[in-house]
Design a protein around this motif. Structure first.
Motif, PDB file in Angstrom:
ATOM      1  N   THR A 141       0.980  -1.369  -0.141  1.00 19.18           N
ATOM      2  CA  THR A 141       0.087  -0.043   0.044  1.00 19.18           C
ATOM      3  C   THR A 141       0.769   1.372  -0.089  1.00 19.18           C
ATOM      4  O   THR A 141       0.301   2.221  -0.437  1.00 19.18           O
ATOM      5  N   ASP A 142       2.094   1.002   0.460  1.00 17.14           N
ATOM      6  CA  ASP A 142       3.013   2.314   0.442  1.00 17.14           C
ATOM      7  C   ASP A 142       3.286   2.675  -1.052  1.00 17.14           C
ATOM      8  O   ASP A 142       3.705   4.021  -1.330  1.00 17.14           O
ATOM      9  N   GLN A 143       3.511   1.592  -1.729  1.00 17.79           N
ATOM     10  CA  GLN A 143       3.860   1.652  -3.029  1.00 17.79           C
ATOM     11  C   GLN A 143       2.689   2.176  -3.844  1.00 17.79           C
ATOM     12  O   GLN A 143       2.683   3.016  -5.035  1.00 17.79           O
ATOM     13  N   ILE A 144       1.268   1.818  -3.521  1.00 15.56           N
ATOM     14  CA  ILE A 144       0.075   2.182  -4.246  1.00 15.56           C
ATOM     15  C   ILE A 144       0.060   3.748  -3.987  1.00 15.56           C
ATOM     16  O   ILE A 144      -0.445   4.398  -4.655  1.00 15.56           O
ATOM     17  N   ILE A 145       0.005   4.215  -2.626  1.00 15.51           N
ATOM     18  CA  ILE A 145      -0.196   5.580  -2.418  1.00 15.51           C
ATOM     19  C   ILE A 145       0.653   5.828  -1.214  1.00 15.51           C
ATOM     20  O   ILE A 145       0.608   5.583  -0.003  1.00 15.51           O
ATOM     21  N   LEU A 183      -1.264   8.076  -7.344  1.00 16.09           N
ATOM     22  CA  LEU A 183      -0.949   6.658  -7.234  1.00 16.09           C
ATOM     23  C   LEU A 183       0.309   6.060  -7.869  1.00 16.09           C
ATOM     24  O   LEU A 183       0.857   6.635  -8.968  1.00 16.09           O
ATOM     25  N   PHE A 184       0.790   5.255  -7.296  1.00 11.47           N
ATOM     26  CA  PHE A 184       2.172   4.601  -7.584  1.00 11.47           C
ATOM     27  C   PHE A 184       3.288   5.924  -7.876  1.00 11.47           C
ATOM     28  O   PHE A 184       4.156   5.894  -8.765  1.00 11.47           O
ATOM     29  N   HIS A 185       3.090   6.904  -7.055  1.00 11.37           N
ATOM     30  CA  HIS A 185       3.890   8.159  -7.245  1.00 11.37           C
ATOM     31  C   HIS A 185       5.512   7.772  -7.396  1.00 11.37           C
ATOM     32  O   HIS A 185       6.080   8.600  -8.433  1.00 11.37           O
ATOM     33  N   ASP A 186       5.865   6.962  -6.573  1.00  8.57           N
ATOM     34  CA  ASP A 186       7.330   7.003  -6.752  1.00  8.57           C
ATOM     35  C   ASP A 186       7.984   6.192  -8.054  1.00  8.57           C
ATOM     36  O   ASP A 186       8.921   6.406  -8.460  1.00  8.57           O
ATOM     37  N   TRP A 187       6.901   5.477  -8.793  1.00  9.34           N
ATOM     38  CA  TRP A 187       7.365   4.729  -9.932  1.00  9.34           C
ATOM     39  C   TRP A 187       6.794   5.422 -10.997  1.00  9.34           C
ATOM     40  O   TRP A 187       7.470   5.570 -12.231  1.00  9.34           O
ATOM     41  N   SER A 241      -8.767   1.150 -17.072  1.00  5.26           N
ATOM     42  CA  SER A 241      -9.720   1.128 -16.075  1.00  5.26           C
ATOM     43  C   SER A 241      -9.534  -0.305 -15.472  1.00  5.26           C
ATOM     44  O   SER A 241     -10.200  -0.475 -14.337  1.00  5.26           O
ATOM     45  N   ILE A 242      -8.696  -1.325 -15.753  1.00 10.43           N
ATOM     46  CA  ILE A 242      -8.482  -2.423 -15.228  1.00 10.43           C
ATOM     47  C   ILE A 242      -6.845  -2.813 -14.985  1.00 10.43           C
ATOM     48  O   ILE A 242      -6.230  -2.601 -16.033  1.00 10.43           O
ATOM     49  N   LEU A 243      -6.466  -3.029 -13.821  1.00  5.91           N
ATOM     50  CA  LEU A 243      -5.120  -3.415 -13.416  1.00  5.91           C
ATOM     51  C   LEU A 243      -4.884  -4.730 -13.457  1.00  5.91           C
ATOM     52  O   LEU A 243      -5.634  -5.273 -12.597  1.00  5.91           O
ATOM     53  N   ILE A 244      -4.014  -5.331 -14.189  1.00  6.99           N
ATOM     54  CA  ILE A 244      -3.533  -6.755 -14.160  1.00  6.99           C
ATOM     55  C   ILE A 244      -2.177  -6.902 -13.158  1.00  6.99           C
ATOM     56  O   ILE A 244      -1.229  -6.218 -13.847  1.00  6.99           O
ATOM     57  N   THR A 245      -2.097  -7.598 -12.315  1.00  7.66           N
ATOM     58  CA  THR A 245      -0.890  -7.549 -11.602  1.00  7.66           C
ATOM     59  C   THR A 245      -0.653  -8.948 -11.066  1.00  7.66           C
ATOM     60  O   THR A 245      -1.166 -10.156 -11.292  1.00  7.66           O
ATOM     61  N   ALA A 265      -7.102   5.760  -3.986  1.00  6.31           N
ATOM     62  CA  ALA A 265      -6.162   6.235  -5.100  1.00  6.31           C
ATOM     63  C   ALA A 265      -6.423   5.620  -6.284  1.00  6.31           C
ATOM     64  O   ALA A 265      -6.431   6.329  -7.390  1.00  6.31           O
ATOM     65  N   LEU A 266      -6.746   4.245  -6.250  1.00  6.49           N
ATOM     66  CA  LEU A 266      -6.922   3.347  -7.478  1.00  6.49           C
ATOM     67  C   LEU A 266      -8.119   3.870  -8.135  1.00  6.49           C
ATOM     68  O   LEU A 266      -8.091   4.101  -9.378  1.00  6.49           O
ATOM     69  N   THR A 267      -9.323   4.107  -7.276  1.00  2.00           N
ATOM     70  CA  THR A 267     -10.585   4.526  -7.869  1.00  2.00           C
ATOM     71  C   THR A 267     -10.611   5.727  -8.348  1.00  2.00           C
ATOM     72  O   THR A 267     -11.125   6.374  -9.529  1.00  2.00           O
ATOM     73  N   ASP A 268      -9.597   6.847  -7.509  1.00  2.34           N
ATOM     74  CA  ASP A 268      -9.632   7.880  -8.143  1.00  2.34           C
ATOM     75  C   ASP A 268      -8.947   8.237  -9.534  1.00  2.34           C
ATOM     76  O   ASP A 268      -9.256   9.155 -10.399  1.00  2.34           O
ATOM     77  N   TYR A 269      -8.032   7.305  -9.634  1.00  3.52           N
ATOM     78  CA  TYR A 269      -7.416   7.425 -10.807  1.00  3.52           C
ATOM     79  C   TYR A 269      -8.295   6.953 -12.145  1.00  3.52           C
ATOM     80  O   TYR A 269      -8.069   7.346 -13.376  1.00  3.52           O
ATOM     81  N   GLY A 270      -8.973   6.094 -11.684  1.00  2.00           N
ATOM     82  CA  GLY A 270      -9.984   5.324 -12.870  1.00  2.00           C
ATOM     83  C   GLY A 270     -10.133   3.967 -12.903  1.00  2.00           C
ATOM     84  O   GLY A 270     -10.926   3.703 -13.855  1.00  2.00           O
ATOM     85  N   PHE A 271      -9.600   3.305 -12.080  1.00  2.00           N
ATOM     86  CA  PHE A 271      -9.492   1.716 -12.042  1.00  2.00           C
ATOM     87  C   PHE A 271     -10.908   1.289 -11.538  1.00  2.00           C
ATOM     88  O   PHE A 271     -11.432   1.960 -10.479  1.00  2.00           O
ATOM     89  N   ARG A 272     -11.486   0.331 -12.195  1.00  2.00           N
ATOM     90  CA  ARG A 272     -12.497  -0.214 -11.629  1.00  2.00           C
ATOM     91  C   ARG A 272     -12.578  -1.656 -11.180  1.00  2.00           C
ATOM     92  O   ARG A 272     -13.263  -2.034 -10.363  1.00  2.00           O
ATOM     93  N   ALA A 273     -11.457  -2.276 -11.505  1.00  2.00           N
ATOM     94  CA  ALA A 273     -11.028  -3.772 -11.165  1.00  2.00           C
ATOM     95  C   ALA A 273      -9.719  -3.769 -11.259  1.00  2.00           C
ATOM     96  O   ALA A 273      -8.984  -3.093 -12.005  1.00  2.00           O
ATOM     97  N   ILE A 274      -9.209  -4.723 -10.243  1.00  2.00           N
ATOM     98  CA  ILE A 274      -7.674  -5.108 -10.170  1.00  2.00           C
ATOM     99  C   ILE A 274      -7.839  -6.605 -10.195  1.00  2.00           C
ATOM    100  O   ILE A 274      -8.537  -7.239  -9.601  1.00  2.00           O
ATOM    101  N   ILE A 275      -6.928  -7.213 -11.348  1.00  2.00           N
ATOM    102  CA  ILE A 275      -6.989  -8.511 -11.432  1.00  2.00           C
ATOM    103  C   ILE A 275      -5.590  -8.926 -10.904  1.00  2.00           C
ATOM    104  O   ILE A 275      -4.499  -8.587 -11.204  1.00  2.00           O
ATOM    105  N   ALA A 276      -5.479 -10.277  -9.982  1.00  2.00           N
ATOM    106  CA  ALA A 276      -4.279 -10.769  -9.527  1.00  2.00           C
ATOM    107  C   ALA A 276      -4.686 -12.084  -9.056  1.00  2.00           C
ATOM    108  O   ALA A 276      -5.701 -12.185  -8.785  1.00  2.00           O
TER     109      ALA A 276
END
Length: 196
Positions: free
Chosen positions: A21-25, A42-46, A71-75, A91-102
């Motif tokens: 979560t520290d990498q995410i925000i 979102l992912f600021h340091d990257w 709007s979909i992140l695959i990880t 942060a993920l939803t504010d960026y525009g993601f609706r789904a995370i696939i992992a």
């Protein structure tokens, strides 16, 4: 909150395990209790090559032209590990993601996603490999049917029934409680006055 039934969107791949979560925000941006405004960090340091967030890192997936509007992140496995901060799905939803696939998610992060209308969709590594290998970037998620389609392929996924209901009906924890407002009022009115 917005209901999640069927979503068709562009996918971006972040092929890395144990993203915390520290990498995410990063912690320095946790300055508000509002759900808005975190997407830019979102992912600021990257995403950025400087602390001010003014110089984009051109090699990072979210900054590449073909991934704009995703709007979909695959990880990979154990996404959202680390602290329990709810700001990560914000942060993920504010960026525009609706789904995370992992293949797997940290437990607290998974619950926070369900409370913030972000679908944490669990698929085996082999299925994720097949999606990536297909080169398909447009995916369709049908939550009521519990299917994900890419190209000519459709795969089924599992999701707990309570989380699914929350997403389909657009409910957070408070919304779930309000569904029982009549029963709560009935119970309270039946209590002796000295207990109220």
């Amino acid at each position: 909150m917005a209901e999640f039934t069927t979503h068709q969107g562009k996918a971006v791949i972040l092929d890395q395990a144990n993203i915390d979560t520290d990498q995410i925000i990063p912690k320095q941006f946790l300055t508000s209790v509002s759900r808005k405004g975190y997407g830019k960090h979102l992912f600021h340091d990257w995403r950025y090559t400087n602390d001010a967030g003014t110089e984009l890192n051109p090699t990072f997936a979210l900054n590449q032209a073909e991934n704009q509007g995703a709007s979909i992140l695959i990880t990979r496995e154990n996404f959202g590990c680390g602290s329990s901060r709810e700001h990560a799905p914000w942060a993920l939803t504010d960026y525009g993601f609706r789904a995370i696939i992992a293949p797997s998610f940290a437990d607290i992060f998974y619950g926070n996603c369900m409370n913030n209308q972000l679908l944490p969709l669990t698929l085996d590594n082999e299925v994720i490999d097949a999606i990536i290998a297909s080169g398909t970037t447009e995916l369709t998620i049908d939550l009521p049917a519990q299917t994900l389609s890419y190209g000519e392929n459709t795969v089924e996924f599992e999701i707990d029934s309570v989380g699914k209901e929350k997403l389909v009906k657009g409910l957070d924890a408070i919304g779930q409680t309000l569904l029982l407002a009549d029963k709560i009022s009935e119970y309270e009115s039946s209590m002796p006055s000295w207990k109220r």
